[in-house]
Design a protein around this motif. Structure first.
Motif, short mmCIF file in Angstrom:
data_model
loop_
_atom_site.label_atom_id
_atom_site.label_comp_id
_atom_site.label_asym_id
_atom_site.label_seq_id
_atom_site.Cartn_x
_atom_site.Cartn_y
_atom_site.Cartn_z
N ARG A 105 -84.33 -133.01 -4.06
CA ARG A 105 -85.76 -133.32 -3.95
C ARG A 105 -86.52 -132.03 -3.76
O ARG A 105 -86.76 -131.61 -2.64
CB ARG A 105 -86.02 -134.11 -2.67
CG ARG A 105 -85.89 -135.56 -2.73
CD ARG A 105 -86.11 -136.09 -1.31
NE ARG A 105 -85.11 -137.08 -1.00
CZ ARG A 105 -85.25 -138.36 -1.26
NH1 ARG A 105 -86.34 -138.81 -1.82
NH2 ARG A 105 -84.29 -139.20 -0.95
N LEU A 106 -86.83 -131.38 -4.81
CA LEU A 106 -87.42 -130.05 -4.69
C LEU A 106 -87.98 -129.72 -6.05
O LEU A 106 -87.37 -130.01 -7.06
CB LEU A 106 -86.28 -129.07 -4.35
CG LEU A 106 -86.63 -127.68 -3.92
CD1 LEU A 106 -87.23 -127.72 -2.54
CD2 LEU A 106 -85.38 -126.81 -3.90
N SER A 107 -89.16 -129.15 -6.06
CA SER A 107 -89.70 -128.73 -7.35
C SER A 107 -90.53 -127.48 -7.13
O SER A 107 -90.90 -127.16 -6.00
CB SER A 107 -90.56 -129.84 -7.95
OG SER A 107 -91.66 -130.09 -7.11
N THR A 108 -90.81 -126.79 -8.21
CA THR A 108 -91.67 -125.62 -8.13
C THR A 108 -92.95 -126.01 -7.40
O THR A 108 -93.42 -125.31 -6.52
CB THR A 108 -92.02 -125.15 -9.55
OG1 THR A 108 -90.79 -124.88 -10.23
CG2 THR A 108 -92.84 -123.90 -9.52
N LEU B 247 -92.56 -126.53 -3.70
CA LEU B 247 -92.42 -125.24 -3.01
C LEU B 247 -93.80 -124.60 -2.83
O LEU B 247 -94.15 -124.14 -1.75
CB LEU B 247 -91.55 -124.29 -3.83
CG LEU B 247 -90.06 -124.59 -3.90
CD1 LEU B 247 -89.35 -123.56 -4.75
CD2 LEU B 247 -89.48 -124.61 -2.50
N MET B 248 -94.58 -124.58 -3.93
CA MET B 248 -95.88 -123.92 -3.88
C MET B 248 -96.78 -124.61 -2.86
O MET B 248 -97.46 -123.97 -2.06
CB MET B 248 -96.55 -123.95 -5.25
CG MET B 248 -95.78 -123.20 -6.32
SD MET B 248 -95.73 -121.42 -6.03
CE MET B 248 -94.50 -120.91 -7.21
N ASP C 244 -98.46 -126.66 -11.37
CA ASP C 244 -97.35 -126.18 -10.56
C ASP C 244 -97.83 -125.56 -9.25
O ASP C 244 -97.03 -125.24 -8.38
CB ASP C 244 -96.44 -125.22 -11.34
CG ASP C 244 -97.15 -123.95 -11.78
OD1 ASP C 244 -97.96 -123.43 -11.01
OD2 ASP C 244 -96.88 -123.48 -12.90
N LEU D 290 -96.02 -117.54 -14.91
CA LEU D 290 -95.19 -117.84 -13.74
C LEU D 290 -93.74 -117.43 -13.94
O LEU D 290 -93.09 -117.83 -14.91
CB LEU D 290 -95.25 -119.33 -13.42
CG LEU D 290 -94.37 -119.81 -12.26
CD1 LEU D 290 -94.83 -119.18 -10.96
CD2 LEU D 290 -94.36 -121.31 -12.17
N GLY D 291 -93.24 -116.64 -13.03
CA GLY D 291 -91.83 -116.30 -13.05
C GLY D 291 -91.51 -115.03 -13.81
O GLY D 291 -90.41 -114.51 -13.71
N ARG E 53 -86.98 -125.32 4.10
CA ARG E 53 -86.23 -124.32 3.34
C ARG E 53 -86.99 -123.81 2.13
O ARG E 53 -86.43 -123.58 1.06
CB ARG E 53 -84.90 -124.88 2.87
CG ARG E 53 -84.09 -125.31 4.04
CD ARG E 53 -82.71 -125.64 3.60
NE ARG E 53 -81.99 -126.13 4.76
CZ ARG E 53 -80.70 -126.05 4.91
NH1 ARG E 53 -79.98 -125.51 3.99
NH2 ARG E 53 -80.13 -126.52 5.98
N THR E 54 -88.28 -123.66 2.32
CA THR E 54 -89.08 -123.12 1.24
C THR E 54 -88.78 -121.65 1.05
O THR E 54 -88.72 -121.15 -0.07
CB THR E 54 -90.57 -123.31 1.58
OG1 THR E 54 -90.78 -124.68 1.88
CG2 THR E 54 -91.45 -122.91 0.42
N ILE E 55 -88.60 -120.94 2.16
CA ILE E 55 -88.23 -119.54 2.06
C ILE E 55 -86.89 -119.35 2.76
O ILE E 55 -86.53 -120.13 3.62
CB ILE E 55 -89.29 -118.60 2.70
CG1 ILE E 55 -89.50 -118.92 4.18
CG2 ILE E 55 -90.61 -118.69 1.94
CD1 ILE E 55 -90.38 -117.93 4.89
N SER E 56 -86.18 -118.33 2.35
CA SER E 56 -84.90 -118.08 2.99
C SER E 56 -85.13 -117.09 4.14
O SER E 56 -86.13 -116.39 4.18
CB SER E 56 -83.92 -117.52 1.98
OG SER E 56 -84.50 -116.40 1.37
N PRO F 48 -90.69 -115.83 -4.30
CA PRO F 48 -89.41 -115.84 -5.01
C PRO F 48 -89.43 -115.01 -6.29
O PRO F 48 -88.46 -114.33 -6.63
CB PRO F 48 -89.18 -117.32 -5.33
CG PRO F 48 -90.51 -117.97 -5.22
CD PRO F 48 -91.26 -117.19 -4.17
N VAL F 49 -90.55 -115.08 -6.98
CA VAL F 49 -90.61 -114.47 -8.31
C VAL F 49 -90.35 -112.97 -8.25
O VAL F 49 -89.66 -112.42 -9.10
CB VAL F 49 -91.99 -114.74 -8.94
CG1 VAL F 49 -92.14 -113.99 -10.25
CG2 VAL F 49 -92.20 -116.23 -9.14
#
Ligand code: SF4
Ligand code: SF4
Lengths: 443, 373
Positions: free
Chosen positions: B27-30, B33-34, B83, B124-125, B253-256, B308-309
């Motif tokens: 259950r996670l998407s770009t 996260l944003m 996004d 993006l990315g 856990r959006t960021i490590s 992340p990018v």
């Protein structure tokens, strides 16, 4: 040699959703009036037909002969008449011929009490032949011919036999039930394998959360005075993979192009051990298997023992049909399994599960550009950079991708599962392997 | 086959999708996260609007709208907007600007962020450097005057333009050689920098009820910058609320943890070991607390460096990246004198990310380190 067990690298922790079926005892499915029995239910080439249309077959009779040592024999799951042949696309997308058998006449095994034979008096050669003749393959989905796997070259030596009870695909609980309900069969199969391989140690590996199976195995091992260790590993997908499990238990690593036997380790699943037991002790070919039926679309999920060749539609009916229409039907686990769009596809020796999944269960998301978050890299249990490989393959840089480890990929699904950008990484990598093979770059 | 809609079986009921494994997904998407990052930033943004007034709200909204419009114009569709990345860039950018910055600077920063930093590389990315950071640094050097005019927070009484942030006052003092007063907070007091009653009250309470038990005494002057009672960028003032936001980021856990931890260790370590020297102190006497709560360190450490990018792929790479950014922040601050230290440091490390990625490839099962032909 003392080796320290190692913590898993990478991997993911998908919701396991086993609770629905974990405590359901295995029950027998109704015998289908018509079986469709594919001749390709193993790794390697399809079996060669051994009967003709119109022939009468008995339960367990050979109908397809292994074409080479990588293939496996195929047997009639029910007594009856071969009424035709069909060309099928299997759940795993391979195509093959199949015999259609209409049920008729008497069962030789069903409803009868079989006499166990004393296998201890047989030679290793006889045991291997029994396994081969009865068409035993890796029953957790690999489909490798077991007699071939156990029949090592003279120089090779197995120190450690690891019996794999990890079953770490979500939803699946058939192996778990097998260990609880057919504990002695699993142990007996293990003893047969032990006799063939003569390892110094035997370890049965499970995940910590299979508490009931762990207790049951430990108790029976103690009561029977066997010298087997039962190891409960922390939950992590995909540590059930052969090389990863060998690493977790023995502490030694093998790269993708080598076999675990090269480090003296043999991994075989509990379901395979049970099939070996039946093949040797009851001389019974693989004509049945245990399948988990689950998924939120199904009315009553179950663990069912079914005849090979039963159309999946009948299993669904056996579970009371659908409560809502499924988004997809998956054969195998959700991480590595394949979808089918035709529910008349038959159960094979490799069908570990049939899952009818609803849209709410699968969390489908829109694909975006890669955000370079590295989640796929962290998740990859064999140390690849899925995002990098995927991008190389997008640009058809096949050689670079090979050098970066494309063929190390075990297609476990972790990267595609975790990717927030919902990029079809695994599909991209699988297609990349196909492209390389077609270009003759590598077999 | 990634799109199930396109692969429906035509006949038979039910209509089944044909898809390639894996058949279900985290259950996670770009997008999620944003939006988590956006949500985590909001408390600090709201605080900024509260203390600096409506003008701050306008700046943030302008930055968001300008980013979104630029994104839409360049990508040619509204799809990439969904996004959330352009909205996040806009919000982050707005929060890094001074409350009284003129409107054209905001627009220029947003257009530069999205149009140049993000889309010249393909969207993006694909960008090398964090767009919001790039936008901010671009306008900082183009309009240094307006970019360094700060507003007094209403909680300090005055509703006027103040000259400088605590960090720049301290930096200037050090450069002019009047640093021998003992430390940054002492310099601030001597310069007549206002202090709220909240600061004294909380400091006193802490000293009496908590710190005395562990034998520590906290001088006054830290609470104001910690809660955001100082002139500064709209959303960077309140270390407290930014930290509250990180609870969301970590729990989802959006960021490590690697980047913030390594950043903190390197930055705080250096600030402690050698940070006291410019003030005439000995080694191991630096004022870590002041360094942490002033300038944009907290914002950059948790919300910008973790993009992340533009950060590395592996855990090892992230540690190197975080440590590098933390150390550079300190060095730029201490020796370059730029209060923009944190921003510049991360831009630098962004540029080094491809190299870090090459040097920190994961080890493949069975031994060999991943090679690229
Ligand atoms: S997980 Fe997906 S988005 Fe993240 S780096 Fe891998 S491919 Fe890119
Ligand atoms: S790259 Fe292959 S081995 Fe690695 S996570 Fe993806 S599917 Fe699994």
């Amino acid at each position: 040699m003392i080796t320290l067990p190692r913590r898993p690298r990478g991997g993911v922790h998908p919701e396991n959703r086993k609770a629905v079926t974990r405590s359901l005892s295995i029950r027998n499915a109704a015998v289908p009036s018509r079986c469709v029995v594919p001749l390709l239910q193993h790794a390697g080439p399809a079996a060669v037909p051994a009967v003709r249309v119109g022939d009468r077959v008995r339960e367990g009779m050979l109908i397809g002969r292994a074409a080479d040592s990588a293939a496996a024999n195929v047997h009639a799951p029910v007594p009856g008449v071969v009424t035709g042949t069909a060309t099928l696309t299997l759940a795993d997308e391979r195509s093959c011929e199949a015999f259609v058998i209409d049920l008729e006449g008497e069962f030789d095994r069903l409803g009868k009490v079989a006499e166990p034979i004393d296998w201890q008096r047989k030679s290793v050669r006889e045991l291997l032949r029994g396994i081969r003749d009865n068409g035993v393959v890796g029953m957790s989905g690999s489909g490798n011919a077991v007699h071939r796997k156990l029949n090592l070259p003279r120089a090779a030596e197995i120190n450690h036999l690891i019996v794999n009870g990890i079953e770490n695909e979500p939803y699946l609980s058939a192996d778990n039930r097998l260990m609880i309900e057919m504990t002695d069969g699993v142990l007996e199969g293990t003893r047969i394998a032990e006799r063939i391989l003569r390892p110094q140690r035997v370890t049965i590996a499970l995940q910590k959360d299979s508490t009931q199976a762990i207790r049951k195995l430990r108790r029976r091992i103690r009561e029977r005075g066997l010298d087997y260790a039962v190891r409960a590993l922390p939950v992590n997908y995909p540590q059930g993979d052969e090389r990863l499990l060998a690493r977790a238990i023995s502490g030694r690593e093998v790269s993708a192009e080598r076999e675990t036997s090269e480090i003296g380790v043999m991994v075989s699943s509990v379901a395979t051990m049970y099939a070996v037991f039946e093949a040797i002790v009851y001389q019974k070919p693989v004509i049945e298997r245990i399948v988990t039926l689950s998924g939120a679309a199904l009315r009553s999920p179950a663990n069912i023992k079914v005849r090979i060749g039963t159309p999946i539609a009948e299993l669904i009916a056996e579970c009371g049909g659908f409560v809502e229409s499924p988004e997809k039907i998956v054969v195998g686990g959700p991480m590595m399994g394949h979808t089918i769009i035709d529910v008349s596809t038959p159960v094979t020796k490799l069908t570990t599960a049939v899952l009818a999944l609803t849209a709410a269960e699968i969390h489908h998301g829109a694909e975006t550009g890669c955000i370079r978050c590295g989640r796929c890299v962290r998740a990859c249990p064999v140390g690849l950079e899925p995002t990098t490989l995927y991008k190389m393959l997008e640009h058809t840089e096949l050689e670079q991708a090979q050098a970066a480890g494309l063929f190390d990929c075990i297609e476990c699904g972790c990267c595609g599962f975790i990717c927030p950008a919902h990029i079809p990484l695994v599909e991209g990598l699988k297609n990349g392997k196909l492209a390389v093979r077609q270009h003759g770059g590598r077999m | 086959m990634s799109n199930p809609e396109a692969q429906r079986s035509g006949s038979g009921r039910p209509m089944l999708a044909r898809t390639s494994a894996p058949q279900y997904h985290e259950r996670l998407s770009t997008r999620s996260l944003m939006w988590s990052v956006i949500a985590a930033l909001l408390p600090a943004a709201i605080w900024g609007v509260y203390v600096y007034g409506l003008r701050a709200l306008l700046v943030v909204l302008m930055a968001i709208i300008a980013s979104a419009v630029t994104e839409t114009l360049i990508s040619g569709s509204r799809e990439t907007l969904s996004d959330g990345s352009a909205i996040l860039t806009g919000l982050l950018l707005g929060m890094m600007l001074p409350p009284a910055v003129p409107w054209y600077v905001v627009i220029a920063a947003a257009v530069f962020a999205i149009g140049v930093a993000k889309w010249t590389f393909g969207g993006l990315g694909r960008n090398w450097i964090n767009p919001a950071l790039a936008g901010r640094v671009f306008v900082h050097f183009s309009w240094t005057g307006p970019m360094t005019r700060w507003t007094m927070p209403r909680t300090l009484g005055a509703d006027s333009i103040a000259g400088a942030t605590p960090l720049s006052i301290v930096q200037n003092a050090v450069h002019e050689g009047q640093a021998l007063l003992g430390g940054p907070v002492a310099i601030l007091s001597a310069s007549g920098f206002p202090r709220s009653t909240l600061d004294s009250a909380v400091t006193e309470w802490l000293n009496l009820n908590v710190l005395t038990h562990i034998g520590v005494h906290l001088p006054a002057g830290y609470v104001d910058p910690f809660v955001g009672n100082v002139p500064g960028a709209i959303g960077e003032g309140s270390a407290l609320l930014l930290l509250v936001g990180t609870l969301l980021l970590f729990s989802r856990r959006t960021i490590s943890w690697e980047i913030p931890t390594a950043y903190f260790a390197a930055f705080a370590g250096l600030a402690w070991v050698v940070g006291g020297l410019p003030y005439g102190g000995a080694a191991f006497s630096g004022d870590v607390l002041f360094q942490l709560v002033s300038g944009s360190v907290i914002m950059v450490m948790f919300y910008v460096a973790t993009d992340p990018v533009t950060s590395p792929l592996t855990a090892a790479g992230m540690l190197v990246f975080g440590a590098g950014a933390g150390a550079l922040t300190f060095v730029i601050r201490a020796y370059g004198g730029a209060a923009e230290g944190a921003a510049l440091a991360v831009l630098f490390m962004n540029a080094g990310t491809p190299l870090i990625n090459r040097l920190t490839r994961p080890r493949r099962l069975g031994g060999r380190r991943g090679r690229r032909a």
